[in-house]
Design an enzyme around this catalytic site. Structure first.
Site, short mmCIF file in Angstrom:
data_model
loop_
_atom_site.label_atom_id
_atom_site.label_comp_id
_atom_site.label_asym_id
_atom_site.label_seq_id
_atom_site.Cartn_x
_atom_site.Cartn_y
_atom_site.Cartn_z
N ARG A 55 -32.04 -10.47 74.28
CA ARG A 55 -32.55 -9.23 74.10
C ARG A 55 -31.85 -8.33 73.22
NH1 ARG A 55 -37.07 -7.16 76.28
NH2 ARG A 55 -37.30 -4.84 75.82
N ASN A 80 -29.03 1.68 73.96
CA ASN A 80 -28.62 1.81 75.33
C ASN A 80 -27.03 1.65 75.55
OD1 ASN A 80 -31.03 2.63 76.11
ND2 ASN A 80 -31.74 0.56 76.85
N THR A 98 -32.78 -4.84 82.13
CA THR A 98 -34.20 -5.46 81.42
C THR A 98 -34.38 -4.80 80.19
OG1 THR A 98 -35.38 -4.06 82.78
CG2 THR A 98 -35.15 -6.06 83.76
N ASP A 99 -33.65 -3.87 79.60
CA ASP A 99 -33.97 -3.32 78.46
C ASP A 99 -32.57 -3.18 77.64
OD1 ASP A 99 -35.26 -2.35 76.11
OD2 ASP A 99 -35.58 -0.32 76.83
N LEU A 100 -31.98 -4.25 77.61
CA LEU A 100 -30.54 -4.07 77.11
C LEU A 100 -30.89 -4.07 75.54
CD1 LEU A 100 -27.35 -3.97 77.49
CD2 LEU A 100 -27.43 -6.40 77.33
#
Length: 236
Positions: free
Chosen positions: A204, A172, A166-168
């Site tokens: 994203r 990261n 959910t936070d690609l």
């Protein structure tokens, strides 16, 4: 083999092959300092400590909230069951990804301390040796199309394991000195069936490339994302 240590208000899950130290001690920075085993630190939402275990170098992270609410309640979360806690969820997800052959940090141990109706959490995971995130790399040089294809292929492997990151973003994604791609930071990520969510991960990631290009003038252009998608589509 995953073991479980429990005492009163806390549980530690740990991989007995990766953790030879006492599980009840390893989330205490003082323990590592007494062993002269602290090898570094990094500042983010809190301090991540890098420590040398008997098996490998590891990153010790305490879960902290972000945003405005985090200024009021920095590190406490509502308790609704031991296996619904953030550290256990990330530990379990990393185990599943590693088993699926995705390049992620090995999970070593996760701790939950219950305090009434809330809990605090910590995670000990592998520190990827000689690795930098894509932001740090692209500030100094271009990446070749084959490297972008490798990044896309690694993301596809994660998606084939049905993991929604959910936070690609490019912070990261790591590249180590041997050229291997790694995906990190799976807090609040989860397994999800189907495929309709996968594009949102990729969207994203594209936004993060564009953001860092404007912010830091990284060596990147839209064609590079096309190479990434080539690697993704070939693998998925």
């Amino acid at each position: 083999m995953i073991k479980r240590y429990q005492s009163q208000n806390q549980i530690v899950w740990y991989d007995e092959q990766l953790l030879l130290e006492p599980p009840e001690q390893v989330f205490n920075v003082d323990f590592w300092q007494q062993q002269n085993s602290v090898v570094g630190s990094a500042q983010g939402r809190g301090t991540t400590w890098f420590v040398q275990t008997q098996v490998l170098q590891a990153a010790l992270r305490h879960y902290r909230r972000g945003g405005l609410f985090g200024k009021l309640v920095s590190d406490s979360y509502w308790f609704s069951g031991w296996e619904k806690t953030r550290s256990y969820a990330e530990f379990r997800l990393l185990t599943q990804l590693a088993d699926a052959g995705v390049n992620v940090p090995k999970p070593i141990a996760a701790r939950v301390i219950k305090k009434g109706f809330t809990y605090q959490a910590d995670l000990l995971s592998e520190k990827i040796a000689n690795a930098k995130d894509l932001v740090g790399i692209l500030q100094h040089k271009d990446l070749q199309p084959k490297k972008y294809q490798a990044i896309g292929a690694e993301i596809a492997k994660m998606h084939k394991a049905y993991v929604n990151h959910t936070d690609l973003n490019i912070h990261n994604l790591l590249l180590d000195s041997s050229g291997k791609i790694w995906i990190i930071d799976f807090d609040k990520c989860y397994q999800q069936q189907g495929t309709d969510w996968q594009q949102s991960n990729l969207d994203r990631l594209l936004r993060s490339f564009r953001k860092e290009q404007k912010k830091r003038n990284i060596h990147w252009n839209e064609d590079d994302f096309g190479h990434l998608m080539d690697g993704y589509n070939t693998t998925i």
